[in-house]
Design a protein around this motif. Structure first.
Motif: not given
Length: 323
Positions: A156-163, A258-264, A284-288
């Motif tokens: 979730a923290a390393n999705l970057k530009e992956l589909p 710190s760079h979560l790109q999905a709700p966890c 890391a504190k993150h809204p996700n």
């Protein structure tokens, strides 16, 4: 605190940890598990970088509520009791379920020459990309247990530009700081370390049957502990100079999330004897990111009653049904 309150006689952390994976519990979920396994087919996952993994896919015949990918813990497999239990509950609730075997787990040792190590995040990212392309669903979920939970959060923290699309990620008793986890195995109840030493050695011996040129057969005979095994295998079969550097490389404390790109959502037991909850404040504190702690549960245990039902199965359903 949330509502996991097992009977008093089931509150011991070691009992919880052991009961979750016993044959007795596998018998308890036997009928549900047989339904899941009958609906499942073995799938060869071929990642973009050439890595090959095995999985088991159970697709809903009618409208699916979404695709859930489940990832086992270290030296587990798609047939681990906790994965069969969770997968069965999810499948019966209308989800399609893909139980992914990590490299060198399950019957997959022949597929890749290089050994599994816990920093191989590209394996899981590549597998998820392939799975979602091969079995497209409108909604996609990911859940991992122990080391599988660690992988899920790193995904979730390393999705970057992956589909890769993820509507919800759940990590059950994830490895947070591998240095502390290894310390707990080294200095804690000896049963856990002996269990992992035995299973890791068995896996490494299986690997040699397919790739004898790896050449560690004689060395394996002399290694007696996880510490000794890490000190031998890390500098020889990974890109890391020593075990400490390797363990820290897949830690998820500090800025790792710190760079979560999905709700966890993390579910952690305060009495976990292997992946201690003391490292939760170091994430890391993150809204996700939401963190759910329970007083009891042991390591991936969460056995809720004397029928050996799993509280985690229902909790996963609750979380995924919210999306």
């Amino acid at each position: 605190m949330t509502q996991f309150h097992p009977p008093r006689l089931l509150r011991n952390a070691h009992l919880q940890s052991i009961l979750a994976s016993t044959r007795l519990r596998k018998l308890r979920i036997g009928r549900r598990a047989r339904l899941l396994q009958a609906a499942s087919r073995e799938v060869l996952v071929e990642c973009r970088d050439g890595t090959k993994l095995l999985g088991e896919y159970a697709e809903q015949e009618n409208d699916s509520r979404g695709l859930v990918v489940l990832i086992h813990g270290w030296e587990g497999s798609s047939k681990s009791t906790y994965l069969l239990s969770a997968g069965s509950a999810l499948y019966q609730a209308g989800y399609s379920v893909f139980r992914l075997n990590q490299r060198d787990h399950g019957p997959s040792h022949h597929l890749n020459e290089e050994l599994f190590n816990s920093t191989r995040l590209s394996d899981v990212l590549g597998a998820l990309e392939w799975i979602q392309k091969a079995f497209p669903h409108q909604r996609n979920y990911l859940a991992g247990f122990s080391l599988g939970g660690n992988f899920s959060l790193r995904v979730a923290a390393n999705l970057k530009e992956l589909p890769i699309s993820l509507d919800q990620v759940v990590a059950v008793c994830p490895v947070l700081n591998p240095v502390n986890t290894m310390e707990a195995l080294d200095k804690g109840w000896w049963v856990y370390e002996k269990y992992f030493v035995r299973k890791w050695k068995r896996s490494l011996k299986t690997k040699l049957q397919h790739y004898p040129e790896l050449g560690y057969e004689q060395d394996l005979l002399t290694l007696r502990s996880l510490r000794e095994m890490n000190h031998f295998f890390v500098p020889r079969f990974t890109q890391f100079k020593d075990a400490q550097t390797y363990l820290l490389a897949y830690a998820i404390i500090g800025d790792a999330l710190s760079h979560l790109q999905a709700p966890c959502h993390i579910i952690a037991a305060e009495d976990d004897p292997i992946c201690g909850a003391e490292d939760l404040p170091n994430l890391a504190k993150h809204p996700n990111l939401t963190i759910e702690t329970t007083a009891h549960g042991g390591h991936c245990g969460y056995v809720s009653n004397f029928r050996l039902d799993s509280w985690i199965d229902q909790r996963l359903l609750d979380l995924f049904n919210q999306n």
